[in-house]
Design a protein around this motif. Structure first.
Motif, PDB file in Angstrom:
ATOM      1  N   LEU A 164      -8.403   6.723  -1.358  1.00  7.21           N
ATOM      2  CA  LEU A 164      -9.569   6.231  -2.097  1.00  7.21           C
ATOM      3  C   LEU A 164      -9.127   5.496  -3.368  1.00  7.21           C
ATOM      4  O   LEU A 164      -9.592   4.385  -3.649  1.00  7.21           O
ATOM      5  CB  LEU A 164     -10.490   7.400  -2.454  1.00  7.21           C
ATOM      6  CG  LEU A 164     -11.817   7.048  -3.103  1.00  7.21           C
ATOM      7  CD1 LEU A 164     -12.673   6.183  -2.172  1.00  7.21           C
ATOM      8  CD2 LEU A 164     -12.568   8.311  -3.464  1.00  7.21           C
ATOM      9  N   LYS A 165      -8.207   6.089  -4.083  1.00  6.05           N
ATOM     10  CA  LYS A 165      -7.688   5.450  -5.305  1.00  6.05           C
ATOM     11  C   LYS A 165      -6.965   4.147  -4.959  1.00  6.05           C
ATOM     12  O   LYS A 165      -7.125   3.139  -5.643  1.00  6.05           O
ATOM     13  CB  LYS A 165      -6.740   6.419  -6.012  1.00  6.05           C
ATOM     14  CG  LYS A 165      -6.326   5.962  -7.379  1.00  6.05           C
ATOM     15  CD  LYS A 165      -5.580   7.060  -8.111  1.00  6.05           C
ATOM     16  CE  LYS A 165      -5.257   6.615  -9.530  1.00  6.05           C
ATOM     17  NZ  LYS A 165      -4.581   7.627 -10.294  1.00  6.05           N
ATOM     18  N   ARG A 197      -7.545   2.203  -2.436  1.00  7.26           N
ATOM     19  CA  ARG A 197      -8.548   1.192  -2.090  1.00  7.26           C
ATOM     20  C   ARG A 197      -9.272   0.656  -3.336  1.00  7.26           C
ATOM     21  O   ARG A 197      -9.657  -0.506  -3.373  1.00  7.26           O
ATOM     22  CB  ARG A 197      -9.552   1.755  -1.083  1.00  7.26           C
ATOM     23  CG  ARG A 197      -8.879   1.927   0.274  1.00  7.26           C
ATOM     24  CD  ARG A 197      -9.855   2.183   1.396  1.00  7.26           C
ATOM     25  NE  ARG A 197      -9.146   2.140   2.663  1.00  7.26           N
ATOM     26  CZ  ARG A 197      -9.215   3.072   3.584  1.00  7.26           C
ATOM     27  NH1 ARG A 197     -10.007   4.108   3.417  1.00  7.26           N
ATOM     28  NH2 ARG A 197      -8.534   2.965   4.694  1.00  7.26           N
ATOM     29  N   GLN A 198      -9.420   1.504  -4.334  1.00  2.91           N
ATOM     30  CA  GLN A 198     -10.024   1.051  -5.586  1.00  2.91           C
ATOM     31  C   GLN A 198      -9.116   0.042  -6.289  1.00  2.91           C
ATOM     32  O   GLN A 198      -9.586  -0.816  -7.005  1.00  2.91           O
ATOM     33  CB  GLN A 198     -10.308   2.245  -6.510  1.00  2.91           C
ATOM     34  CG  GLN A 198     -11.457   3.092  -6.014  1.00  2.91           C
ATOM     35  CD  GLN A 198     -11.582   4.400  -6.770  1.00  2.91           C
ATOM     36  OE1 GLN A 198     -10.725   4.810  -7.542  1.00  2.91           O
ATOM     37  NE2 GLN A 198     -12.707   5.075  -6.536  1.00  2.91           N
ATOM     38  N   GLU A 199      -7.804   0.172  -6.051  1.00  5.72           N
ATOM     39  CA  GLU A 199      -6.853  -0.797  -6.609  1.00  5.72           C
ATOM     40  C   GLU A 199      -6.949  -2.131  -5.885  1.00  5.72           C
ATOM     41  O   GLU A 199      -6.403  -3.113  -6.332  1.00  5.72           O
ATOM     42  CB  GLU A 199      -5.427  -0.253  -6.497  1.00  5.72           C
ATOM     43  CG  GLU A 199      -5.161   1.003  -7.291  1.00  5.72           C
ATOM     44  CD  GLU A 199      -4.961   0.733  -8.759  1.00  5.72           C
ATOM     45  OE1 GLU A 199      -4.517  -0.370  -9.113  1.00  5.72           O
ATOM     46  OE2 GLU A 199      -5.268   1.640  -9.551  1.00  5.72           O
ATOM     47  N   ASP A 200      -7.603  -2.117  -4.702  1.00  5.88           N
ATOM     48  CA  ASP A 200      -7.865  -3.327  -3.929  1.00  5.88           C
ATOM     49  C   ASP A 200      -6.595  -4.072  -3.543  1.00  5.88           C
ATOM     50  O   ASP A 200      -6.497  -5.289  -3.703  1.00  5.88           O
ATOM     51  CB  ASP A 200      -8.819  -4.249  -4.681  1.00  5.88           C
ATOM     52  CG  ASP A 200      -9.489  -5.253  -3.748  1.00  5.88           C
ATOM     53  OD1 ASP A 200      -9.817  -6.342  -4.222  1.00  5.88           O
ATOM     54  OD2 ASP A 200      -9.638  -4.956  -2.550  1.00  5.88           O
ATOM     55  N   GLU A 247      -6.800  -5.439   0.755  1.00  8.86           N
ATOM     56  CA  GLU A 247      -7.865  -4.899   1.606  1.00  8.86           C
ATOM     57  C   GLU A 247      -8.760  -6.034   2.075  1.00  8.86           C
ATOM     58  O   GLU A 247      -9.029  -6.952   1.368  1.00  8.86           O
ATOM     59  CB  GLU A 247      -8.699  -3.859   0.839  1.00  8.86           C
ATOM     60  CG  GLU A 247      -7.996  -2.546   0.719  1.00  8.86           C
ATOM     61  CD  GLU A 247      -8.043  -1.685   1.959  1.00  8.86           C
ATOM     62  OE1 GLU A 247      -9.025  -1.711   2.709  1.00  8.86           O
ATOM     63  OE2 GLU A 247      -7.075  -1.000   2.216  1.00  8.86           O
ATOM     64  N   GLU A 289      -7.868  11.470  -1.210  1.00  7.85           N
ATOM     65  CA  GLU A 289      -8.110  11.054  -2.593  1.00  7.85           C
ATOM     66  C   GLU A 289      -7.181   9.911  -2.993  1.00  7.85           C
ATOM     67  O   GLU A 289      -7.591   8.973  -3.685  1.00  7.85           O
ATOM     68  CB  GLU A 289      -7.933  12.243  -3.544  1.00  7.85           C
ATOM     69  CG  GLU A 289      -9.043  13.275  -3.413  1.00  7.85           C
ATOM     70  CD  GLU A 289      -8.756  14.582  -4.148  1.00  7.85           C
ATOM     71  OE1 GLU A 289      -7.695  14.696  -4.819  1.00  7.85           O
ATOM     72  OE2 GLU A 289      -9.595  15.499  -4.041  1.00  7.85           O
ATOM     73  N   ARG A 305       0.831  -1.211   0.000  1.00  4.77           N
ATOM     74  CA  ARG A 305       0.000   0.000   0.000  1.00  4.77           C
ATOM     75  C   ARG A 305       0.864   1.259   0.000  1.00  4.77           C
ATOM     76  O   ARG A 305       0.563   2.227  -0.688  1.00  4.77           O
ATOM     77  CB  ARG A 305      -0.970  -0.006   1.183  1.00  4.77           C
ATOM     78  CG  ARG A 305      -2.176  -0.928   0.972  1.00  4.77           C
ATOM     79  CD  ARG A 305      -3.231  -0.744   2.039  1.00  4.77           C
ATOM     80  NE  ARG A 305      -2.854  -1.289   3.320  1.00  4.77           N
ATOM     81  CZ  ARG A 305      -2.972  -2.571   3.664  1.00  4.77           C
ATOM     82  NH1 ARG A 305      -3.461  -3.442   2.816  1.00  4.77           N
ATOM     83  NH2 ARG A 305      -2.610  -2.985   4.850  1.00  4.77           N
TER      84      ARG A 305
END
Length: 186
Positions: free
Chosen positions: A177-178, A180-183, A186, A174, A140
């Motif tokens: 958030l990006k 976490r969108q990449e996963d 998580e 931001e 991360r």
């Protein structure tokens, strides 16, 4: 693409890679044991034309970057992600292995690094975002460094790096958030 600032790199192969990507002058540190003569050259370049530090995304590269940041304030810093600085074959990691478009992008995104007392992002924020300790924290942090274009750093140095690049709470949110969108884990 012509670059006004002098670009600080580690060696001749890095200079060759930079010159393939852009029209620019370089200063070579010739390794991580950066000497006073080289620091004086960088200081003079900073005063005359400005400096962009573009070192390898590894421990010696970070050591050089840290030395320059401590000794010569006001330099810009450009970063190349580790995965974009790997050789096609063989070993090693470095600017010399990056494609011209990667080097151009890194130089375009160069940012000033400066000490600040304004702590917008706390260590608790880093813990809450899973950037310090726990499974996947390293991955991360690496992704966060790429998203914010501030390079990879370990958990202890991340907070300082965010402060030095004056990353705002909004930019951080931001980026998380990006991320976490990449996963990633998580």
């Amino acid at each position: 693409m012509k670059i006004k600032e002098l670009i600080v790199v580690e060696g001749k192969d890095d200079t060759t890679a930079v010159k393939r990507a852009v029209n620019a002058d370089t200063i070579e540190t010739n390794g991580s044991a950066i000497n006073n003569k080289t620091l004086d050259m960088i200081r003079k370049a900073q005063q005359a034309r400005g400096v962009i530090v573009l070192t390898d995304p590894d421990f010696p590269g970070e050591k050089i970057r840290k030395t320059i940041a401590e000794q010569i304030p006001g330099c810009k810093h450009a970063f190349i992600a580790k995965e974009l600085a790997l050789p096609k074959a063989g070993r090693g990691i470095g600017v010399e292995h990056a494609k011209p478009e990667v080097i151009r992008e890194a130089l375009k995104d160069a940012q000033y690094m400066q000490e600040t007392e304004n702590e917008e992002i706390s260590r608790e924020d880093l813990l809450d975002a899973g950037l310090i300790a726990g499974p996947g924290a390293k991955e991360r942090r690496e992704l966060l460094g790429n998203i914010l274009k501030i390079g990879y750093t370990n958990g202890k140095q991340l907070h300082k790096r965010l402060m030095m690049f004056q990353v705002s709470r909004q930019e951080f949110a931001e980026a998380i958030l990006k991320l976490r969108q990449e996963d990633i884990h998580e």
